[in-house]
Design a protein around this motif. Structure first.
Motif, PDB file in Angstrom:
ATOM      1  N   GLY A  40       0.786  -1.226   0.000  1.00  0.00           N
ATOM      2  CA  GLY A  40       0.000   0.000   0.000  1.00  0.00           C
ATOM      3  C   GLY A  40       0.817   1.274   0.000  1.00  0.00           C
ATOM      4  N   GLU A  41       2.119   1.164  -0.197  1.00  0.00           N
ATOM      5  CA  GLU A  41       2.985   2.340  -0.230  1.00  0.00           C
ATOM      6  C   GLU A  41       3.834   2.343  -1.490  1.00  0.00           C
ATOM      7  OE1 GLU A  41       1.394   3.801   3.202  1.00  0.00           O
ATOM      8  OE2 GLU A  41       2.885   4.794   1.908  1.00  0.00           O
ATOM      9  N   GLY A  42       4.460   3.490  -1.775  1.00  0.00           N
ATOM     10  CA  GLY A  42       5.372   3.552  -2.899  1.00  0.00           C
ATOM     11  C   GLY A  42       6.746   3.045  -2.516  1.00  0.00           C
ATOM     12  N   LEU A  88      13.155  -4.307  -4.595  1.00  0.00           N
ATOM     13  CA  LEU A  88      13.294  -4.089  -6.029  1.00  0.00           C
ATOM     14  C   LEU A  88      14.677  -3.542  -6.340  1.00  0.00           C
ATOM     15  CD1 LEU A  88       9.899  -2.240  -6.300  1.00  0.00           C
ATOM     16  CD2 LEU A  88      10.373  -4.320  -7.589  1.00  0.00           C
ATOM     17  N   PHE A 106      12.776  -1.379 -13.282  1.00  0.00           N
ATOM     18  CA  PHE A 106      12.862  -2.263 -12.131  1.00  0.00           C
ATOM     19  C   PHE A 106      13.034  -3.725 -12.533  1.00  0.00           C
ATOM     20  CE2 PHE A 106      11.734   0.582  -8.696  1.00  0.00           C
ATOM     21  CZ  PHE A 106      11.030   1.592  -9.318  1.00  0.00           C
ATOM     22  N   GLY A 107      13.661  -4.491 -11.654  1.00  0.00           N
ATOM     23  CA  GLY A 107      13.586  -5.941 -11.740  1.00  0.00           C
ATOM     24  C   GLY A 107      12.200  -6.395 -11.306  1.00  0.00           C
ATOM     25  N   GLN A 108      11.965  -7.718 -11.388  1.00  0.00           N
ATOM     26  CA  GLN A 108      10.618  -8.231 -11.086  1.00  0.00           C
ATOM     27  C   GLN A 108      10.278  -8.127  -9.602  1.00  0.00           C
ATOM     28  OE1 GLN A 108      13.239 -10.015 -12.405  1.00  0.00           O
ATOM     29  NE2 GLN A 108      12.427 -11.760 -13.554  1.00  0.00           N
ATOM     30  N   ILE A 111       9.516 -10.741  -3.095  1.00  0.00           N
ATOM     31  CA  ILE A 111       8.573 -10.558  -1.987  1.00  0.00           C
ATOM     32  C   ILE A 111       9.108 -11.325  -0.793  1.00  0.00           C
ATOM     33  CG2 ILE A 111       6.218 -10.935  -1.182  1.00  0.00           C
ATOM     34  CD1 ILE A 111       5.314 -10.724  -4.092  1.00  0.00           C
TER      35      ILE A 111
ATOM     36  N   TYR B  35       3.870   5.582 -12.971  1.00  0.00           N
ATOM     37  CA  TYR B  35       4.123   4.155 -13.090  1.00  0.00           C
ATOM     38  C   TYR B  35       2.830   3.390 -12.819  1.00  0.00           C
ATOM     39  CZ  TYR B  35       9.258   4.537 -13.073  1.00  0.00           C
ATOM     40  OH  TYR B  35      10.550   4.811 -13.395  1.00  0.00           O
ATOM     41  N   GLN B  37       1.591  -0.356 -11.447  1.00  0.00           N
ATOM     42  CA  GLN B  37       2.086  -1.560 -10.778  1.00  0.00           C
ATOM     43  C   GLN B  37       0.922  -2.511 -10.519  1.00  0.00           C
ATOM     44  OE1 GLN B  37       3.845  -1.042  -6.868  1.00  0.00           O
ATOM     45  NE2 GLN B  37       5.152  -2.824  -7.151  1.00  0.00           N
ATOM     46  N   SER B  40       1.861  -7.880  -7.137  1.00  0.00           N
ATOM     47  CA  SER B  40       3.074  -8.693  -7.043  1.00  0.00           C
ATOM     48  C   SER B  40       4.017  -8.504  -8.233  1.00  0.00           C
ATOM     49  CB  SER B  40       2.733 -10.177  -6.901  1.00  0.00           C
ATOM     50  OG  SER B  40       1.967 -10.389  -5.744  1.00  0.00           O
ATOM     51  N   GLN B  41       3.902  -7.389  -8.940  1.00  0.00           N
ATOM     52  CA  GLN B  41       4.802  -7.114 -10.052  1.00  0.00           C
ATOM     53  C   GLN B  41       5.576  -5.831  -9.790  1.00  0.00           C
ATOM     54  OE1 GLN B  41       2.950  -7.224 -13.921  1.00  0.00           O
ATOM     55  NE2 GLN B  41       1.663  -8.982 -13.400  1.00  0.00           N
ATOM     56  N   ALA B  42       6.602  -5.618 -10.577  1.00  0.00           N
ATOM     57  CA  ALA B  42       7.377  -4.392 -10.470  1.00  0.00           C
ATOM     58  C   ALA B  42       6.637  -3.240 -11.127  1.00  0.00           C
ATOM     59  CB  ALA B  42       8.734  -4.591 -11.127  1.00  0.00           C
ATOM     60  N   PRO B  43       6.885  -2.019 -10.689  1.00  0.00           N
ATOM     61  CA  PRO B  43       6.287  -0.856 -11.364  1.00  0.00           C
ATOM     62  C   PRO B  43       6.769  -0.745 -12.805  1.00  0.00           C
ATOM     63  CG  PRO B  43       7.184  -0.259  -9.210  1.00  0.00           C
ATOM     64  CD  PRO B  43       7.664  -1.635  -9.506  1.00  0.00           C
ATOM     65  N   LEU B  45       6.899   1.921 -16.117  1.00  0.00           N
ATOM     66  CA  LEU B  45       6.772   3.327 -16.490  1.00  0.00           C
ATOM     67  C   LEU B  45       5.771   3.500 -17.624  1.00  0.00           C
ATOM     68  CD1 LEU B  45       7.851   6.223 -16.053  1.00  0.00           C
ATOM     69  CD2 LEU B  45       9.557   5.725 -17.822  1.00  0.00           C
ATOM     70  N   MET B  88      -2.164  -0.503  -9.021  1.00  0.00           N
ATOM     71  CA  MET B  88      -1.670   0.623  -8.227  1.00  0.00           C
ATOM     72  C   MET B  88      -0.978   1.569  -9.197  1.00  0.00           C
ATOM     73  SD  MET B  88      -0.933   2.006  -5.199  1.00  0.00           S
ATOM     74  CE  MET B  88      -0.512   0.943  -3.819  1.00  0.00           C
ATOM     75  N   LEU B  90       1.486   4.750  -9.413  1.00  0.00           N
ATOM     76  CA  LEU B  90       2.481   5.452  -8.616  1.00  0.00           C
ATOM     77  C   LEU B  90       2.982   6.674  -9.349  1.00  0.00           C
ATOM     78  CD1 LEU B  90       4.495   2.305  -7.584  1.00  0.00           C
ATOM     79  CD2 LEU B  90       3.255   3.743  -5.981  1.00  0.00           C
ATOM     80  N   SER B 107       2.554   7.543  -2.323  1.00  0.00           N
ATOM     81  CA  SER B 107       2.030   6.304  -1.745  1.00  0.00           C
ATOM     82  C   SER B 107       1.137   5.535  -2.705  1.00  0.00           C
ATOM     83  CB  SER B 107       1.241   6.609  -0.475  1.00  0.00           C
ATOM     84  OG  SER B 107       2.079   7.203   0.489  1.00  0.00           O
TER      85      SER B 107
END
Lengths: 116, 114
Positions: A40-42, A88, A106-108, A111, B35, B37, B40-43, B45, B88, B90, B107
């Protein structure tokens, strides 16, 4: 094909264990960044590594940039539940002319879940 | 205090109904990014502004548009949201576009499409 390959994708461990996350590429980078993202955050920047072979420490986190500047690792010692999150790695890509234009890729992600 | 502020935190829209997400910054940074997202994945662009110059990523669907009326604000417009646009979103800023630039993220806004 992913520019950055992160492994493992998922990591579930007990409090107190050590762990390592890897970020690999066939490309050479001038620098590499590590971010941590809580639900829930950046993402929040943890560290930037710039020099081949560089090692940076942030409390229980140790970051290393490969000698050839193609890969990096993040090692956490004595993991705590507060370390839970998405980790990340990321690089800022250059354009065709070799100039940076600020695109962060970013990479994948990994978690990480740390159980009490 | 938050430096990159996104509103709302949660947004629910209907399939096909236009929606706008907003981002503001107090850092006076030149560059603002959007971005996407998914779980469970990366952001990924979508596009970015350097001052008033708009830069779209090649694979960003036409359904996504952006506006930056001034330095502080940037908007993401989704013209006709589909179920696959639930994600999401961003917003991020950076001072310039150097090789070691640090990005500051908001956030995020969690978008649901019904």
């Amino acid at each position: 094909t992913q520019l950055l390959e992160q492994s493992p994708q998922f990591l579930s461990i007990q409090e107190g264990e050590n762990l390592t996350v890897y970020c690999n590429s066939s490309s050479v980078f001038s620098s590499l960044q590590w971010y941590r993202q809580e639900p829930g955050e950046g993402p929040v920047l943890l560290v930037t590594v710039v020099t081949g072979g560089e090692v940076k420490k942030l409390k229980r986190l140790t970051f290393q940039f490969g000698d050839a500047r193609k890969d990096s690792s993040l090692h956490i010692t004595a993991a705590q539940p507060g370390d839970t999150g998405l980790y990340l790695c990321a690089v800022i890509q250059a354009n065709a002319g070799g100039t940076s234009y600020g695109k962060l890729t970013f990479g994948q992600g990994t978690i990480l879940t740390v159980h009490p | 205090d938050a430096m990159v502020i996104q509103n709302p935190r949660y947004q629910v829209t209907q399939f096909g109904k236009p929606v706008t997400l907003s981002c503001s910054q107090t850092l006076n940074h030149n560059v603002m990014y959007w971005y996407q997202q998914k779980s469970s994945q990366a952001p990924k662009l979508l596009f970015h502004y350097y001052d008033k110059d708009f830069n779209n990523e090649a694979d960003t669907p036409d359904n996504f548009q952006s506006r930056r009326p001034n330095t502080s604000f940037c908007f993401l417009d989704i013209r006709s949201p589909g179920l696959g646009d639930a994600a999401m979103y961003l917003c991020a800023t950076s001072r310039t576009q150097g090789a070691n630039e640090k990005l500051f993220f908001g956030s995020g806004t969690q978008l649901s499409v019904l």
